[in-house]
Design an enzyme around this catalytic site. Structure first.
Site, PDB file in Angstrom:
ATOM      1  CG  HIS A  37      -1.880  -1.044   1.392  1.00 51.11           C
ATOM      2  ND1 HIS A  37      -1.823  -1.987   2.381  1.00 51.11           N
ATOM      3  CD2 HIS A  37      -2.984  -1.339   0.653  1.00 51.11           C
ATOM      4  CE1 HIS A  37      -2.858  -2.814   2.273  1.00 51.11           C
ATOM      5  NE2 HIS A  37      -3.577  -2.447   1.227  1.00 51.11           N
ATOM      6  CB  SER A 187      -2.033 -10.075   0.853  1.00 50.18           C
ATOM      7  OG  SER A 187      -3.386 -10.168   1.233  1.00 50.18           O
ATOM      8  NE  ARG A 189      -9.011 -11.734   2.196  1.00 47.86           N
ATOM      9  CZ  ARG A 189      -9.339 -10.802   1.303  1.00 47.86           C
ATOM     10  NH1 ARG A 189      -8.415 -10.272   0.541  1.00 47.86           N
ATOM     11  NH2 ARG A 189     -10.600 -10.394   1.179  1.00 47.86           N
TER      12      ARG A 189
HETATM   13  P1  AMP Z   1      -6.563  -3.544  -0.466  1.00 44.67           P
HETATM   14  O1  AMP Z   1      -6.375  -2.775   0.800  1.00 44.67           O
HETATM   15  O2  AMP Z   1      -6.160  -4.982  -0.371  1.00 44.67           O
HETATM   16  O3  AMP Z   1      -7.933  -3.337  -1.065  1.00 44.67           O
HETATM   17  O4  AMP Z   1      -5.541  -2.914  -1.509  1.00 44.67           O
HETATM   18  C1  AMP Z   1      -5.545  -1.545  -1.794  1.00 44.67           C
HETATM   19  C2  AMP Z   1      -4.648  -1.315  -2.984  1.00 44.67           C
HETATM   20  O5  AMP Z   1      -3.322  -1.759  -2.677  1.00 44.67           O
HETATM   21  C3  AMP Z   1      -5.094  -2.088  -4.232  1.00 44.67           C
HETATM   22  O6  AMP Z   1      -4.914  -1.275  -5.383  1.00 44.67           O
HETATM   23  C4  AMP Z   1      -4.158  -3.256  -4.227  1.00 44.67           C
HETATM   24  O7  AMP Z   1      -3.942  -3.810  -5.511  1.00 44.67           O
HETATM   25  C5  AMP Z   1      -2.882  -2.629  -3.690  1.00 44.67           C
HETATM   26  N1  AMP Z   1      -2.004  -3.661  -3.146  1.00 44.67           N
HETATM   27  C6  AMP Z   1      -2.300  -4.587  -2.221  1.00 44.67           C
HETATM   28  N2  AMP Z   1      -1.247  -5.414  -2.019  1.00 44.67           N
HETATM   29  C7  AMP Z   1      -0.264  -5.001  -2.874  1.00 44.67           C
HETATM   30  C8  AMP Z   1       1.050  -5.447  -3.156  1.00 44.67           C
HETATM   31  N3  AMP Z   1       1.589  -6.497  -2.542  1.00 44.67           N
HETATM   32  N4  AMP Z   1       1.777  -4.765  -4.079  1.00 44.67           N
HETATM   33  C9  AMP Z   1       1.237  -3.705  -4.724  1.00 44.67           C
HETATM   34  N5  AMP Z   1       0.004  -3.232  -4.499  1.00 44.67           N
HETATM   35  C10 AMP Z   1      -0.746  -3.868  -3.588  1.00 44.67           C
END
Ligand code: AMP
Length: 282
Positions: A37, A187, A189
């Site tokens: 993020h 991630s 998760r």
């Molecule tokens: P999320 O909080 O999982 O909904 O992710 C928010 C944003 O962060 C989304 O655009 C995801 O694709 C990006 N994101 C999450 N994990 C990664 C990662 N490991 N590398 C790059 N971007 C990420």
């Protein structure tokens, strides 16, 4: 960093920024922030004069209630990270600010074939929920650039489609997937993996690298099977898909001509955590 919880307060502040001709970068998240993020935040801070982040665990994109309830929440730590990274404003709305008319949207987003394949097939309604929330945030924030992670490859294509459908005057910037040193894609998760599962989770990126190194033009079905079996014999309980797809529209590619741009996408469950990853092949 300013923290807003109400749409009207955020709008007032954004009006002032726009009057001052500030360029606005936007990073949507569901919190439990990690370096993946923060990479998006850094990209925005570099390219835009104002960076705004949203943290909102969007109920309408979860088809699995348990997954929604178990989604990690670490707001205080998230705020510290955002302050340190130079974020100008955090929008942290309660559900009723995002969905004043309730969770059932009357709007249907015409996503075409992107909607029901891969993640869409295993998480029915997921991308409608994603579009519902991103559409709401884009119309509130009206950013110049929205920053998204390639980690969610299909989601990036969905958001590009949404932007075209609704004619939002925003550029979609995709940042590469950030990985742990052993290759696991970062991630939120991942914190739900126990020690053994965390060790085995590395086989997902290893599998993608293996398929990438073994691919040759021709029929790719046997290689997809090999990828699935590799995960199942390395600690994964079930595999939703290992799929070679056209990198631009995610149409499945069974016979590869050796030139068509491809991406390998996968989703599989380890313990009770469902992980996704992908690898573009240039
Ligand atoms: P999320 O909080 O999982 O909904 O992710 C928010 C944003 O962060 C989304 O655009 C995801 O694709 C990006 N994101 C999450 N994990 C990664 C990662 N490991 N590398 C790059 N971007 C990420």
């Amino acid at each position: 960093m300013l923290v807003f919880k109400r749409v009207n307060d955020l709008r007032e502040w954004l009006k002032l920024q726009r009057k001052a001709n500030m360029t606005i970068g936007y990073v949507p998240t569901m919190g439990a922030l990690h370096d993946g993020h923060l990479q998006l935040i850094n990209a925005s801070v570099k390219q835009c004069q104002i960076t705004i982040c949203t943290i909102f665990v969007n109920p309408t994109q979860f088809n699995d209630k348990k997954d929604f309830q178990k989604y990690p929440v670490t707001i205080e730590r998230d705020i510290e990270k955002l302050v340190a990274s130079g974020t100008d404003a955090l929008f942290l709305p309660p559900v009723e600010e995002v969905y004043p008319d309730g969770l059932n949207s009357s709007e249907f987003f015409e996503l075409g074939t992107l909607e029901n394949k891969l993640e869409g097939a295993f998480r029915p309604g997921h991308f409608q929920g994603v579009c519902q929330v991103v559409s709401r945030f884009l119309s509130i924030i009206e950013p110049d650039i929205i920053f998204m992670g390639q980690k969610d490859y299909q989601q990036c294509l969905v958001i590009k489609k949404l932007v075209r459908l609704k004619n939002y005057p925003v550029k979609v910037e995709i940042c590469p997937t950030l990985r742990e040193s052993d290759g696991l894609a970062m991630s939120s998760r991942n914190v739900r993996l126990n020690e053994v599962e965390r060790l085995d989770s590395v086989y997902m990126s290893r599998m993608l690298n293996m398929l990438k190194s073994e691919i040759t033009p021709g029929n790719l079905s046997a290689l997809e099977e090999k990828g699935k079996n590799y995960l199942l014999s390395h600690g994964f309980m079930s595999v939703d898909y290992v799929s070679f797809c056209n990198a631009e529209d995610l149409e499945p590619v069974t016979i590869w001509d050796g030139h068509q741009p491809l991406v390998i996408l996968t989703a599989a469950t380890i313990g009770n955590v469902r992980l996704i990853d992908n690898m573009p092949l240039s």
